[in-house]
Design an enzyme around this catalytic site. Structure first.
Site, PDB file in Angstrom:
ATOM      1  N   LYS A   1      65.556 -11.586  11.772  1.00 14.41           N
ATOM      2  CA  LYS A   1      64.934 -10.280  11.313  1.00 14.41           C
ATOM      3  C   LYS A   1      65.220 -10.076   9.946  1.00 14.41           C
ATOM      4  O   LYS A   1      66.464  -9.716   9.615  1.00 14.41           O
ATOM      5  CB  LYS A   1      65.470  -9.057  12.212  1.00 14.41           C
ATOM      6  CG  LYS A   1      64.923  -7.828  11.794  1.00 14.41           C
ATOM      7  CD  LYS A   1      65.578  -6.895  11.167  1.00 14.41           C
ATOM      8  CE  LYS A   1      64.963  -5.689  10.930  1.00 14.41           C
ATOM      9  NZ  LYS A   1      64.877  -5.085   9.408  1.00 14.41           N
TER      10      LYS A   1
ATOM     11  N   GLY B   1      75.469  -6.916   7.140  1.00 14.24           N
ATOM     12  CA  GLY B   1      75.132  -5.853   6.549  1.00 14.24           C
ATOM     13  C   GLY B   1      76.375  -4.895   6.400  1.00 14.24           C
ATOM     14  O   GLY B   1      77.496  -5.116   6.326  1.00 14.24           O
TER      15      GLY B   1
ATOM     16  N   THR C   1      78.825  -1.686   7.431  1.00 12.87           N
ATOM     17  CA  THR C   1      79.862  -1.794   8.627  1.00 12.87           C
ATOM     18  C   THR C   1      79.219  -0.752   9.583  1.00 12.87           C
ATOM     19  O   THR C   1      79.240  -1.116  10.782  1.00 12.87           O
ATOM     20  CB  THR C   1      81.123  -1.342   8.012  1.00 12.87           C
ATOM     21  OG1 THR C   1      81.706  -2.145   7.182  1.00 12.87           O
ATOM     22  CG2 THR C   1      82.423  -1.168   9.127  1.00 12.87           C
TER      23      THR C   1
ATOM     24  N   GLY D   1      76.841  -2.369  11.696  1.00 16.49           N
ATOM     25  CA  GLY D   1      77.324  -3.304  12.422  1.00 16.49           C
ATOM     26  C   GLY D   1      77.829  -2.890  13.651  1.00 16.49           C
ATOM     27  O   GLY D   1      78.020  -3.249  14.931  1.00 16.49           O
TER      28      GLY D   1
ATOM     29  N   GLU E   1      79.079  -9.868   9.907  1.00 17.76           N
ATOM     30  CA  GLU E   1      79.767 -10.051   8.361  1.00 17.76           C
ATOM     31  C   GLU E   1      79.507  -8.765   7.614  1.00 17.76           C
ATOM     32  O   GLU E   1      78.230  -8.369   7.355  1.00 17.76           O
ATOM     33  CB  GLU E   1      79.521 -11.092   7.725  1.00 17.76           C
ATOM     34  CG  GLU E   1      80.234 -11.597   6.490  1.00 17.76           C
ATOM     35  CD  GLU E   1      79.713 -10.869   5.212  1.00 17.76           C
ATOM     36  OE1 GLU E   1      80.018  -9.988   4.896  1.00 17.76           O
ATOM     37  OE2 GLU E   1      78.387 -11.380   4.661  1.00 17.76           O
TER      38      GLU E   1
ATOM     39  N   CYS F   1      78.953  -8.193  -0.940  1.00 14.47           N
ATOM     40  CA  CYS F   1      80.165  -7.664  -0.126  1.00 14.47           C
ATOM     41  C   CYS F   1      81.206  -8.449  -0.670  1.00 14.47           C
ATOM     42  O   CYS F   1      82.463  -7.884  -0.286  1.00 14.47           O
ATOM     43  CB  CYS F   1      80.017  -8.156   1.418  1.00 14.47           C
ATOM     44  SG  CYS F   1      79.431  -9.667   1.788  1.00 14.47           S
TER      45      CYS F   1
ATOM     46  N   GLU G   1      83.029   1.244  -0.343  1.00 15.56           N
ATOM     47  CA  GLU G   1      81.938   0.248  -1.117  1.00 15.56           C
ATOM     48  C   GLU G   1      81.039   0.920  -1.608  1.00 15.56           C
ATOM     49  O   GLU G   1      79.949   1.508  -1.077  1.00 15.56           O
ATOM     50  CB  GLU G   1      81.569  -0.656   0.394  1.00 15.56           C
ATOM     51  CG  GLU G   1      80.952  -1.913  -0.363  1.00 15.56           C
ATOM     52  CD  GLU G   1      80.524  -2.836   0.881  1.00 15.56           C
ATOM     53  OE1 GLU G   1      80.359  -4.056   0.630  1.00 15.56           O
ATOM     54  OE2 GLU G   1      80.125  -2.375   2.025  1.00 15.56           O
TER      55      GLU G   1
END
Length: 489
Positions: free
Chosen positions: A182, A235, A237, A240, A257, A291, A392
């Site tokens: 995806k 992607g 956090t 995730g 990750e 990242c 981030e």
């Protein structure tokens, strides 16, 4: 292939399900917009849960059929052929990658080259997946088998779209799984083409399926699907965390990750000139959408002013421009929305008292006016509690923090919920090794900014993720260990 040819090739795209080119079940589509000019590149199927169901059924049929009967060496030969087909289409894929996300063409060519290298590495790994014999107390023979999980879901981001796909597809297929890939909605074109090239290389239908559509819908369906035994995600956090929640219902394997806020620690005894000339690319490459970006420079106070001066000067030499120009080093952000987000961080940095040394504004070049461009920004005297120091940004923004002692430098570096990457600059190898051991980070480089090696594990501590990609360690993410005991008594 020229940029115009690549654009023409991408205007008609369909998903790959069971070896067939497929529209979405409900016929819905979405547009892919290039960030350089703001124009539509392609129209792509907007898949949904029903399309994920179709892909899972196709992947399971392939797993139960020809794919599971292939010898590991034959699987490796197919993957080598896949790598060669990628190399044969390297320029086409590079142009598509550059166009869909604004990546400079030089970076796109490097990325596609990495795809072939990853596939070649895991082609060689197919025959290296094995178990072990174990001496146990009870009389008998105990051994382990390493077996594929079955159908796996692979959800990849938009910042390195085709390379991140290969990082997951390579070990997943090498271990004998079948997959649903995806891609991100900003960047589906190279993933779709990768699925076509897999079929061209001879991979059986259903081994690699590609489903496009919104993350919450398609990604959510993959994470929650009972027919998928493992999900891998790269992607942010927060997403995730949502994937972990969805996967928990079926207790499926999850590898993540996620984000980063990586430090660049510069001690006074470092080669300051080498640091200053190379490190801008450790945070501004891919327009800071990485990242691993070393977005916090933590520098010993005695060389602080020199580092600021040299780093800012080097930043101002970075060439921002049209992604199709081979001389361009930094292209646009992936979207106008992303640029607005980064600009808000620049405003926040100034409002909270950091000193904007250079950049942080839109370029004055009229040729770039229609694109999502932002000049690389350098902040000095960034306090550790500032928003730009903690969050981030995922854009071309770096902040500099001075320190007085080694202990303070490490405390500042570790004062983050993330722990993905980082660099240490010092001529004292003992100090560098002490610092490397003390950093709570999964990937560390000394006197350079090289985070990624196909042969070595990649991943993070804390909220930067779970599991390791690349190297032989990645195969652990895509296999089950079965223990067998034979009683000889």
């Amino acid at each position: 292939m020229s940029t115009d040819q690549a654009a023409a090739a991408a205007t008609s795209t369909r998903m790959i399900i069971g070896g067939d080119l497929a529209e979405s079940a409900d016929g819905r589509t979405f547009e892919v917009v290039e960030p350089h000019r703001g124009s539509v590149v392609a129209t792509v199927p907007q898949g949904g849960a029903e399309d994920v169901d179709r892909a899972v059924a196709a992947a399971q049929a392939a797993f139960d059929g020809e794919w599971s009967r292939l010898a590991a060496s034959d699987r490796g030969r197919l993957m080598l052929r896949f790598a060669q087909v990628v190399r044969d289409h390297e320029e086409e894929l590079s142009q598509l990658e550059s166009r869909q996300i604004g990546k400079p063409i030089g970076g796109a060519r490097w990325e596609v080259g990495q795809v072939a290298k990853v596939l070649e590495f895991y082609a060689g790994a197919t025959t290296k997946i094995h178990g072990s014999t174990i001496p146990v107390t009870r009389p008998g023979f105990d051994f382990t088998l390493r077996e594929p999980i079955g159908v796996v879901g692979l959800i990849v981001p938009w910042n390195f779209p085709i390379m991140m796909a290969a990082w997951k597809v390579g070990p997943a297929l090498a271990a004998g799984n079948t997959a649903i890939l995806k891609p991100a909605s900003y960047s589906p074109l190279t993933a779709l083409r990768l699925g076509e090239l897999a079929l061209e290389a001879g991979l059986p239908a259903g081994v690699l399926n590609v489903v496009t559509g919104p993350g919450p819908v398609v990604g959510g369906a993959i994470a929650a699907h009972p027919g998928i035994g493992k999900v891998a995600f790269t992607g942010e956090t927060a997403t995730g965390q949502e994937i972990m929640r969805a996967a928990a219902a079926n207790v499926k394997k999850v590898s993540l990750e996620l984000g980063g806020k990586s430090p660049n620690i510069v001690f006074a005894d470092a080669d300051i000139e080498a640091f200053a000339t190379t490190s801008p690319y450790s945070v501004f490459d891919n327009c800071g959408q990485d990242c691993c970006a070393r977005s916090r420079i933590i520098v010993e106070r005695s060389v602080h002013e020199k580092v600021v001066e040299l780093f800012a000067a080097a930043t101002e030499k970075v060439r921002v421009g049209d992604p199709s120009d081979p001389a361009t080093e930094v292209g646009p952000l992936v979207s106008f929305r992303q640029r607005e987000r980064v600009e808000a961080y620049v405003r926040s940095g100034r409002e909270e008292g950091a000193e904007l040394v250079t950049g942080g504004v839109r370029p004055t070049d009229p040729a770039l006016a229609q694109g999502a461009y932002l000049m690389p920004a350098v902040f000095d005297n960034m306090a550790p509690d500032m928003t730009i120091a903690r969050e981030e940004i995922f854009g071309p923004v770096v902040g500099i923090i001075p320190f007085d002692t080694e202990e303070e430098a490490l405390r500042l570096a570790n004062a983050s919920p993330y722990g993905l990457s980082g660099s240490i600059w010092s001529r004292d190898i003992g100090r560098a090794l002490r610092a490397a051991k003390a950093l709570k980070s999964g990937v560390i480089s000394v006197n350079c900014n090289n985070s990624v090696h196909v042969e070595a594990p990649f991943g993070g501590y804390k909220q930067s993720g779970i599991g390791r990609e690349l190297g032989m360690e990645a195969l652990e993410l895509y296999t089950e260990v079965k223990n067998v005991f034979v009683d000889l008594g």
